[in-house]
Write a protein that holds these residues in place. Sequence first.
Motif, PDB file in Angstrom:
ATOM      1  N   SER A   1       0.825  -1.203   0.000  1.00 20.77           N
ATOM      2  CA  SER A   1       0.000   0.000   0.000  1.00 20.77           C
ATOM      3  C   SER A   1       0.863   1.258   0.000  1.00 20.77           C
ATOM      4  CB  SER A   1      -0.917   0.012   1.231  1.00 20.77           C
ATOM      5  OG  SER A   1      -0.157   0.177   2.409  1.00 20.77           O
ATOM      6  N   ALA A   2       0.286   2.340  -0.481  1.00 22.74           N
ATOM      7  CA  ALA A   2       0.986   3.626  -0.447  1.00 22.74           C
ATOM      8  C   ALA A   2       1.268   4.038   0.984  1.00 22.74           C
ATOM      9  CB  ALA A   2       0.152   4.688  -1.159  1.00 22.74           C
ATOM     10  N   SER A   3       0.362   3.668   1.898  1.00 20.38           N
ATOM     11  CA  SER A   3       0.560   3.974   3.315  1.00 20.38           C
ATOM     12  C   SER A   3       1.781   3.255   3.864  1.00 20.38           C
ATOM     13  CB  SER A   3      -0.681   3.569   4.113  1.00 20.38           C
ATOM     14  OG  SER A   3      -0.473   3.758   5.493  1.00 20.38           O
ATOM     15  N   ALA A   4       1.987   2.007   3.437  1.00 24.10           N
ATOM     16  CA  ALA A   4       3.149   1.239   3.906  1.00 24.10           C
ATOM     17  C   ALA A   4       4.444   1.879   3.416  1.00 24.10           C
ATOM     18  CB  ALA A   4       3.062  -0.194   3.423  1.00 24.10           C
ATOM     19  N   VAL A   5       4.436   2.370   2.191  1.00 24.30           N
ATOM     20  CA  VAL A   5       5.614   3.054   1.660  1.00 24.30           C
ATOM     21  C   VAL A   5       5.882   4.324   2.470  1.00 24.30           C
ATOM     22  CG1 VAL A   5       6.530   4.345  -0.315  1.00 24.30           C
ATOM     23  CG2 VAL A   5       5.405   2.140  -0.667  1.00 24.30           C
ATOM     24  N   SER A   6       4.828   5.094   2.710  1.00 21.46           N
ATOM     25  CA  SER A   6       4.967   6.330   3.460  1.00 21.46           C
ATOM     26  C   SER A   6       5.516   6.082   4.856  1.00 21.46           C
ATOM     27  CB  SER A   6       3.615   7.046   3.546  1.00 21.46           C
ATOM     28  OG  SER A   6       3.728   8.256   4.265  1.00 21.46           O
ATOM     29  N   GLN A   7       5.072   5.015   5.487  1.00 17.26           N
ATOM     30  CA  GLN A   7       5.551   4.682   6.831  1.00 17.26           C
ATOM     31  C   GLN A   7       7.036   4.357   6.813  1.00 17.26           C
ATOM     32  OE1 GLN A   7       3.074   1.594   8.471  1.00 17.26           O
ATOM     33  NE2 GLN A   7       1.202   2.763   8.145  1.00 17.26           N
ATOM     34  N   ARG A   8       7.475   3.634   5.795  1.00 13.77           N
ATOM     35  CA  ARG A   8       8.898   3.307   5.693  1.00 13.77           C
ATOM     36  C   ARG A   8       9.732   4.549   5.426  1.00 13.77           C
ATOM     37  NH1 ARG A   8      10.378  -2.008   5.394  1.00 13.77           N
ATOM     38  NH2 ARG A   8       8.649  -3.481   5.332  1.00 13.77           N
ATOM     39  N   VAL A   9       9.224   5.441   4.610  1.00 11.52           N
ATOM     40  CA  VAL A   9       9.949   6.677   4.316  1.00 11.52           C
ATOM     41  C   VAL A   9      10.182   7.471   5.594  1.00 11.52           C
ATOM     42  CG1 VAL A   9       9.790   8.918   3.147  1.00 11.52           C
ATOM     43  CG2 VAL A   9       9.175   6.817   1.921  1.00 11.52           C
ATOM     44  N   ARG A  10       9.139   7.546   6.445  1.00 12.20           N
ATOM     45  CA  ARG A  10       9.262   8.303   7.692  1.00 12.20           C
ATOM     46  C   ARG A  10      10.123   7.571   8.711  1.00 12.20           C
ATOM     47  NH1 ARG A  10       3.677   8.842   6.949  1.00 12.20           N
ATOM     48  NH2 ARG A  10       3.322   7.372   8.676  1.00 12.20           N
ATOM     49  N   ALA A  11       9.857   6.291   8.910  1.00  9.02           N
ATOM     50  CA  ALA A  11      10.526   5.543   9.975  1.00  9.02           C
ATOM     51  C   ALA A  11      12.020   5.363   9.718  1.00  9.02           C
ATOM     52  CB  ALA A  11       9.862   4.180  10.152  1.00  9.02           C
ATOM     53  N   ASP A  12      12.400   5.211   8.452  1.00 12.10           N
ATOM     54  CA  ASP A  12      13.795   4.916   8.117  1.00 12.10           C
ATOM     55  C   ASP A  12      14.578   6.129   7.626  1.00 12.10           C
ATOM     56  OD1 ASP A  12      13.495   2.245   8.794  1.00 12.10           O
ATOM     57  OD2 ASP A  12      12.848   1.669   6.776  1.00 12.10           O
ATOM     58  N   GLY A  13      13.955   7.294   7.644  1.00 11.30           N
ATOM     59  CA  GLY A  13      14.679   8.489   7.226  1.00 11.30           C
ATOM     60  C   GLY A  13      15.051   8.497   5.759  1.00 11.30           C
ATOM     61  N   LEU A  14      14.261   7.834   4.937  1.00  9.89           N
ATOM     62  CA  LEU A  14      14.606   7.712   3.517  1.00  9.89           C
ATOM     63  C   LEU A  14      14.565   9.060   2.801  1.00  9.89           C
ATOM     64  CD1 LEU A  14      12.706   4.424   2.541  1.00  9.89           C
ATOM     65  CD2 LEU A  14      14.985   4.729   3.547  1.00  9.89           C
ATOM     66  N   ALA A  15      13.624   9.917   3.192  1.00  8.10           N
ATOM     67  CA  ALA A  15      13.520  11.223   2.534  1.00  8.10           C
ATOM     68  C   ALA A  15      14.784  12.042   2.763  1.00  8.10           C
ATOM     69  CB  ALA A  15      12.293  11.976   3.044  1.00  8.10           C
ATOM     70  N   ALA A  16      15.380  11.914   3.953  1.00 12.18           N
ATOM     71  CA  ALA A  16      16.610  12.662   4.249  1.00 12.18           C
ATOM     72  C   ALA A  16      17.773  12.146   3.412  1.00 12.18           C
ATOM     73  CB  ALA A  16      16.943  12.551   5.736  1.00 12.18           C
ATOM     74  N   ILE A  17      17.856  10.833   3.224  1.00 11.99           N
ATOM     75  CA  ILE A  17      18.910  10.264   2.380  1.00 11.99           C
ATOM     76  C   ILE A  17      18.792  10.793   0.965  1.00 11.99           C
ATOM     77  CG2 ILE A  17      19.869   8.139   1.412  1.00 11.99           C
ATOM     78  CD1 ILE A  17      18.863   6.679   3.901  1.00 11.99           C
ATOM     79  N   VAL A  18      17.573  10.800   0.449  1.00  9.05           N
ATOM     80  CA  VAL A  18      17.347  11.270  -0.919  1.00  9.05           C
ATOM     81  C   VAL A  18      17.632  12.762  -1.036  1.00  9.05           C
ATOM     82  CG1 VAL A  18      15.629  11.552  -2.748  1.00  9.05           C
ATOM     83  CG2 VAL A  18      15.681   9.443  -1.393  1.00  9.05           C
ATOM     84  N   ALA A  19      17.188  13.538  -0.043  1.00  5.06           N
ATOM     85  CA  ALA A  19      17.405  14.984  -0.081  1.00  5.06           C
ATOM     86  C   ALA A  19      18.893  15.313  -0.078  1.00  5.06           C
ATOM     87  CB  ALA A  19      16.711  15.653   1.100  1.00  5.06           C
ATOM     88  N   ALA A  20      19.669  14.616   0.760  1.00  6.04           N
ATOM     89  CA  ALA A  20      21.111  14.842   0.802  1.00  6.04           C
ATOM     90  C   ALA A  20      21.761  14.455  -0.518  1.00  6.04           C
ATOM     91  CB  ALA A  20      21.729  14.044   1.954  1.00  6.04           C
ATOM     92  N   HIS A  21      21.304  13.352  -1.081  1.00  3.87           N
ATOM     93  CA  HIS A  21      21.815  12.888  -2.375  1.00  3.87           C
ATOM     94  C   HIS A  21      21.527  13.910  -3.474  1.00  3.87           C
ATOM     95  CE1 HIS A  21      22.906   9.890  -5.430  1.00  3.87           C
ATOM     96  NE2 HIS A  21      21.819  10.241  -6.076  1.00  3.87           N
ATOM     97  N   ASP A  22      20.317  14.446  -3.480  1.00  2.00           N
ATOM     98  CA  ASP A  22      19.926  15.401  -4.517  1.00  2.00           C
ATOM     99  C   ASP A  22      20.640  16.748  -4.361  1.00  2.00           C
ATOM    100  OD1 ASP A  22      18.294  13.547  -5.678  1.00  2.00           O
ATOM    101  OD2 ASP A  22      16.428  14.328  -4.825  1.00  2.00           O
TER     102      ASP A  22
END
Length: 213
Positions: free
Chosen positions: A184-205
């Motif tokens: 589910s999209a919700s499951a993806v969103s939860q992983r993005v928040r819990a694992d700090g994935l958005a920060a990894i991507v932002a730093a990469h970009d």
Amino acid sequence: MTAVATVIGDLVGSRTSQDRAELHRRLGHALAEVNERVSPVRGLRITAGDEYQGTFATVREAVRATLLVRVQLWPAHDVRHGIGWGETAVLDEAGIEDGPGWWAARAAIEAAERAAETPAQRWLRTAYVVAEGAEGGADPALVNSGLLLRDERVSGLSERSVSVLRGLLSHETQRDIAEALGISASAVSQRVRADGLAAIVAAHDLLAPEGDR
């Protein structure tokens, strides 16, 4: 000679692999994909055994490339990288290279290996060294502090979370990632928040050339 960012990488623990031929096939495929997504001076390529090398015009691009290679293979396989900055030279018609830039990358990968033996830096997989007397490049303290935090975060990711991260690094939407993974999209969103994935991507970009942001 011109100073460039050199990268030396190797597979961690590959000698214990049950199928080394398949492991090297996967590595070659990962390097080819990364070369298409970054702008190397000389693309990442397997040189001998478990080792590969490549050169980049900037330290920023080298840092980006090392994350992409690791994410392509993790968590099934891990890699270690040394990033150097310095001059290089082609020694013969076969394209063999040498010079301070390569010595710096070798020193960096050895530093990463030593650091990973300490409790505080056990997840470190990437280090950066500037060749003595080299001009340009980037501040080693700033780069290495960022690499330490990045590597620690990536090392804790599960296979499913890495799959989400791969999609985010390719600028796929969370909805598209969810459909591709069958969750589910919700499951993806939860992983993005819990694992700090958005920060990894932002730093990469942030390290991308202006035209690619």
